[in-house]
Motif scaffolding. Structure first.
Motif, PDB file in Angstrom:
ATOM      1  N   PHE A 122      -5.501  12.607   9.857  1.00 20.24           N
ATOM      2  CA  PHE A 122      -4.344  13.444   9.519  1.00 20.24           C
ATOM      3  C   PHE A 122      -4.730  14.909   9.685  1.00 20.24           C
ATOM      4  O   PHE A 122      -5.892  15.284   9.499  1.00 20.24           O
ATOM      5  N   LYS A 123      -3.745  15.730  10.017  1.00 17.16           N
ATOM      6  CA  LYS A 123      -3.939  17.176  10.039  1.00 17.16           C
ATOM      7  C   LYS A 123      -2.712  17.800   9.394  1.00 17.16           C
ATOM      8  O   LYS A 123      -1.588  17.482   9.779  1.00 17.16           O
ATOM      9  N   ASP A 124      -2.930  18.621   8.401  1.00 19.77           N
ATOM     10  CA  ASP A 124      -1.831  19.298   7.694  1.00 19.77           C
ATOM     11  C   ASP A 124      -0.748  18.330   7.223  1.00 19.77           C
ATOM     12  O   ASP A 124       0.445  18.573   7.399  1.00 19.77           O
ATOM     13  N   GLY A 125      -1.173  17.184   6.686  1.00 18.95           N
ATOM     14  CA  GLY A 125      -0.203  16.246   6.135  1.00 18.95           C
ATOM     15  C   GLY A 125       0.532  15.415   7.170  1.00 18.95           C
ATOM     16  O   GLY A 125       1.485  14.711   6.850  1.00 18.95           O
ATOM     17  N   LYS A 126       0.101  15.474   8.431  1.00 18.97           N
ATOM     18  CA  LYS A 126       0.751  14.668   9.482  1.00 18.97           C
ATOM     19  C   LYS A 126      -0.309  13.897  10.255  1.00 18.97           C
ATOM     20  O   LYS A 126      -1.410  14.413  10.482  1.00 18.97           O
ATOM     21  N   PRO A 127       0.027  12.669  10.674  1.00 16.88           N
ATOM     22  CA  PRO A 127      -0.933  11.901  11.470  1.00 16.88           C
ATOM     23  C   PRO A 127      -1.317  12.690  12.719  1.00 16.88           C
ATOM     24  O   PRO A 127      -0.450  13.316  13.325  1.00 16.88           O
ATOM     25  N   SER A 128      -2.581  12.630  13.073  1.00 15.02           N
ATOM     26  CA  SER A 128      -3.044  13.410  14.208  1.00 15.02           C
ATOM     27  C   SER A 128      -4.162  12.631  14.890  1.00 15.02           C
ATOM     28  O   SER A 128      -5.245  12.489  14.356  1.00 15.02           O
ATOM     29  N   GLY A 129      -3.858  12.089  16.063  1.00 15.53           N
ATOM     30  CA  GLY A 129      -4.849  11.289  16.775  1.00 15.53           C
ATOM     31  C   GLY A 129      -4.710   9.807  16.460  1.00 15.53           C
ATOM     32  O   GLY A 129      -3.898   9.412  15.625  1.00 15.53           O
ATOM     33  N   ASP A 130      -5.515   9.011  17.169  1.00 13.32           N
ATOM     34  CA  ASP A 130      -5.395   7.550  17.076  1.00 13.32           C
ATOM     35  C   ASP A 130      -6.154   6.981  15.893  1.00 13.32           C
ATOM     36  O   ASP A 130      -7.191   7.503  15.504  1.00 13.32           O
ATOM     37  N   GLY A 164       0.827  -1.203   0.000  1.00 15.88           N
ATOM     38  CA  GLY A 164       0.000   0.000   0.000  1.00 15.88           C
ATOM     39  C   GLY A 164       0.864   1.257   0.000  1.00 15.88           C
ATOM     40  O   GLY A 164       1.762   1.391   0.837  1.00 15.88           O
ATOM     41  N   LEU A 165       0.609   2.134  -0.940  1.00 17.02           N
ATOM     42  CA  LEU A 165       1.342   3.409  -0.969  1.00 17.02           C
ATOM     43  C   LEU A 165       0.448   4.452  -1.618  1.00 17.02           C
ATOM     44  O   LEU A 165      -0.453   4.131  -2.383  1.00 17.02           O
ATOM     45  N   ASP A 166       0.664   5.731  -1.283  1.00 17.09           N
ATOM     46  CA  ASP A 166      -0.127   6.791  -1.919  1.00 17.09           C
ATOM     47  C   ASP A 166       0.636   8.104  -1.844  1.00 17.09           C
ATOM     48  O   ASP A 166       1.551   8.260  -1.026  1.00 17.09           O
ATOM     49  N   TRP A 167       0.264   8.986  -2.730  1.00 20.73           N
ATOM     50  CA  TRP A 167       0.883  10.309  -2.768  1.00 20.73           C
ATOM     51  C   TRP A 167      -0.010  11.249  -1.972  1.00 20.73           C
ATOM     52  O   TRP A 167      -1.204  11.362  -2.265  1.00 20.73           O
ATOM     53  N   ASN A 168       0.535  11.879  -0.967  1.00 21.29           N
ATOM     54  CA  ASN A 168      -0.242  12.817  -0.167  1.00 21.29           C
ATOM     55  C   ASN A 168      -0.240  14.175  -0.857  1.00 21.29           C
ATOM     56  O   ASN A 168       0.803  14.819  -0.967  1.00 21.29           O
ATOM     57  N   GLN A 169      -1.396  14.592  -1.336  1.00 28.31           N
ATOM     58  CA  GLN A 169      -1.488  15.825  -2.136  1.00 28.31           C
ATOM     59  C   GLN A 169      -1.350  17.065  -1.262  1.00 28.31           C
ATOM     60  O   GLN A 169      -0.978  18.133  -1.746  1.00 28.31           O
ATOM     61  N   GLN A 170      -1.637  16.906   0.019  1.00 27.60           N
ATOM     62  CA  GLN A 170      -1.595  18.068   0.901  1.00 27.60           C
ATOM     63  C   GLN A 170      -0.167  18.568   1.123  1.00 27.60           C
ATOM     64  O   GLN A 170       0.096  19.755   1.088  1.00 27.60           O
ATOM     65  N   ASN A 171       0.743  17.642   1.399  1.00 26.38           N
ATOM     66  CA  ASN A 171       2.133  18.082   1.579  1.00 26.38           C
ATOM     67  C   ASN A 171       3.042  17.533   0.489  1.00 26.38           C
ATOM     68  O   ASN A 171       4.250  17.512   0.641  1.00 26.38           O
ATOM     69  N   ASN A 172       2.413  17.047  -0.594  1.00 29.02           N
ATOM     70  CA  ASN A 172       3.172  16.633  -1.770  1.00 29.02           C
ATOM     71  C   ASN A 172       4.273  15.638  -1.419  1.00 29.02           C
ATOM     72  O   ASN A 172       5.447  15.836  -1.717  1.00 29.02           O
ATOM     73  N   GLN A 173       3.889  14.547  -0.758  1.00 31.09           N
ATOM     74  CA  GLN A 173       4.877  13.595  -0.254  1.00 31.09           C
ATOM     75  C   GLN A 173       4.392  12.152  -0.417  1.00 31.09           C
ATOM     76  O   GLN A 173       3.195  11.881  -0.348  1.00 31.09           O
ATOM     77  N   LEU A 174       5.375  11.273  -0.620  1.00 32.84           N
ATOM     78  CA  LEU A 174       5.072   9.841  -0.746  1.00 32.84           C
ATOM     79  C   LEU A 174       4.937   9.211   0.640  1.00 32.84           C
ATOM     80  O   LEU A 174       5.804   9.389   1.504  1.00 32.84           O
ATOM     81  N   GLY A 203      -7.395  12.363   5.633  1.00 31.72           N
ATOM     82  CA  GLY A 203      -6.875  11.274   6.468  1.00 31.72           C
ATOM     83  C   GLY A 203      -6.563  10.052   5.621  1.00 31.72           C
ATOM     84  O   GLY A 203      -6.845  10.028   4.422  1.00 31.72           O
ATOM     85  N   ALA A 204      -5.971   9.039   6.262  1.00 30.34           N
ATOM     86  CA  ALA A 204      -5.537   7.852   5.521  1.00 30.34           C
ATOM     87  C   ALA A 204      -6.419   6.645   5.838  1.00 30.34           C
ATOM     88  O   ALA A 204      -6.683   6.343   7.006  1.00 30.34           O
TER      89      ALA A 204
END
Lengths: 147, 431
Positions: free
Chosen positions: B370-378, B231-241, B344-345
């Protein structure tokens, strides 16, 4: 005469014990080859420790990864081939009853002849399988051949 | 006087009618001409307000998938069926789909849609197919072979893929080994010094989307030390793999003196990594222990289950329980689901085998906020019961195993199953 009687007695008790154990599961035991309960118990112990993690408690294996040990040609077929799989492991592009499995089976040559014989006998007489026992001497012979 | 009263009355009536008809349009996907959840939600357990339908059942090993705005579904099969490795379906207005064709006589996992092309992988190559304005493949028999000659062993052989917004393709090249032991998965077998397999496997490689016949020489090893990624995806929010690694197995069976069966079932973590070029996630020299929250040296390389690994190896963004086999990752950018799901993912956990004799785990789709391209919460289990019953999940005898994820243009979440080839569609239907 006394000796013969004792042997008959042992055989009968053994037979009854085995019959009682497998009652309700398979009725076609005994006669051809009597696999003693202690061999099965030892075999199961080895199985749980060294085989179960891949082939699972029910012998059903894991989809796409580890093959089942239920009525496959490898389990029920040629003893030499089966013993070699246990001794050397297996990692070949083969179809096992129509499916391919991508994991590798490591060698279990570190097990003693008796342990290999017991675990293979256990596999050949569990999960719905029924086949003759494998003796430590047979494992020993094949191990020697290899060297 | 009379006139001036009439105008506002008429105006508000018009606004009212306009609003009402808009409301109708926005809900139309649920009423009459929209996907209708099955009465039993296709057997799935979902959060309040969600429903699911079984779009189709292919009777083949359905891996990753994409869905076009025109209601076509392209599904990659692990092994081709009747000489078709990619199955095409078309949805009718109630959400059920019929197979309309297929092409590409090769098994594989990866499939992705980007900028007018459909990308798909075998276990050694990546092809792309030009699409017309309706997102239909123009010539299914003449794909461009963009990548070739990738190594594929007997295990971890699949090539998942995703594209960024700069014309690059990212391909997973899993390694045909559990922990780079001299004897793979062997009892107390030590690690091979330096693990030479890393030069061409166990990482993510970057290639150009529009160049032909690229191989190792033309690609860039973007990140290394990743045992296997499905499983992989491109995060469009922070433009990151982002990638989900399948963590190593056999801690107990290879190192029984160090790890008992329970420990071996729980660790190591299945890790979500946010990757930058040049990152090293540490396989086979270390694994991540989500209970100690530490990077631990692998027993094959001198570890004792406590010794910490070199800090040069990257930390996971999220660490999940062991062996659950994350096969699908999708950042949700749709508008159908409630706000908390946005960006979120979703992660499809195919389900474990290497937890035996402990109960198996997984066979569900998880949501990680996720929040702002970073995991946030459980994280939480989002869609459960693919297995059929908890007992079937515990025994590893699941009826269905979730694998690929895709987002429909209306914001529905699609999930494939590679046991029976079911395709699920999850919708939000709370008013």
């Amino acid at each position: 005469m006394k000796q013969v009687l004792t042997i008959i007695l042992i055989l009968t008790i053994g037979g009854i014990k085995l019959n009682a154990q497998t009652k309700g599961k398979t009725k076609k035991t005994v006669q051809t080859d009597v696999v003693s309960a202690s061999v099965l118990a030892n075999g199961q112990k080895v199985y749980n420790q060294y085989c179960l993690s891949c082939h699972m408690a029910d012998g059903g294996g894991v989809q796409n990864m580890n093959p089942p040990l239920i009525k496959t040609t490898y389990v029920l077929g040629d003893k030499t081939r089966l013993i070699k799989i246990a001794l050397n492991g297996l990692a070949e592009e083969i179809e096992i009853d129509g499916e391919v499995y991508t994991n590798v089976m490591p060698s279990h040559g570190f097990l003693k002849d008796q342990e290999i014989a017991d675990v293979l006998t256990f596999v050949r007489n569990s999960f719905g399988n029924k086949a003759s026992a494998i003796k430590a001497s047979e494992v020993k012979a094949i191990r020697a051949e290899k060297k | 006087m009379k006139k001036s009263v009439l105008i506002p009355v008429l105006l508000s009536a018009m606004v009212f009618i306009a609003l009402y008809s808009f409301k109708d349009i926005s809900n139309s996907h649920l009423k009459g001409n929209g996907p209708i959840p099955d009465a039993d939600n296709a057997g799935l357990k979902l959060p309040e307000g969600f429903g699911a339908l079984k779009v189709a059942e292919l009777g083949a090993k359905a891996r990753h998938l994409v869905v076009t705005p025109q209601g076509d579904i392209y599904v990659k099969l692990a092994r081709s069926k009747e000489e078709k490795g990619i199955i095409v379906l078309h949805e009718s207005s109630d959400g059920k789909a019929q197979v309309t064709g297929g092409f590409g006589n090769y098994g594989g996992t990866g499939i992705y849609l980007k900028d007018g092309y459909l990308y798909a992988s075998s276990n050694q190559e990546v092809f792309r197919y030009k699409l017309d304005a309706q997102n239909k493949v123009i010539d299914p028999n003449k794909p461009e072979k963009i990548i070739t000659g990738l190594k594929a062993g007997r295990q971890h052989e699949t090539k998942s893929l995703v594209l960024d917004n700069n014309g690059n393709v990212y391909v997973n090249i899993g390694v045909n080994s559990n922990s780079c032991q001299e004897q793979d998965r062997g009892l107390r077998s030590p690690g091979i010094e330096g693990c030479p397999l890393l030069d061409s496997m166990a990482g993510i490689w970057q290639f150009k989307a529009k160049e032909l016949n690229q191989s190792y020489g033309q690609g860039v090893r973007f990140a290394t030390g990743l045992r296997n990624v499905v499983g992989l995806d491109w995060n469009q929010q922070n433009n990151q793999l982002f990638v989900m690694q399948h963590g190593r197995d056999n801690l107990n069976s290879s190192w029984p003196e160090l790890y008992n069966e329970k420990e071996s079932a729980e660790v190591p973590a299945e890790c979500l990594y946010a990757l930058k070029q040049g990152d090293n996630a540490g396989w086979p020299f270390m694994y991540y222990d989500q209970i100690q929250h530490k990077k631990i040296v692998a027993p094959e390389y001198g570890g004792d289950k406590k010794k910490e690994a070199d800090s040069k190896f990257i930390d996971p963004a999220v660490a999940f329980p062991g062996h659950m086999a994350p096969n699908g990752l999708l950042f949700y950018t749709g508008n159908m689901f409630p706000e908390k799901y946005k960006n979120g993912a979703f992660i499809a956990f195919h389900g474990s085998w290497n937890r035996a004799p402990e109960p198996q785990k997984g066979y569900f789709v998880v949501f990680q906020p996720f929040k702002d391209g970073k995991p946030s919460g459980d994280w939480e289990v989002f869609a459960d019961n693919f297995a059929g019953t908890p007992e079937k999940a515990a025994a590893g005898r699941a009826d269905h195993r979730p694998c690929g994820l895709a987002q429909g243009s209306d914001g529905s979440l699609y999930v494939t199953d590679d046991v029976k080839g079911a395709i699920y569609r999850i919708v939000y239907n709370k008013k």
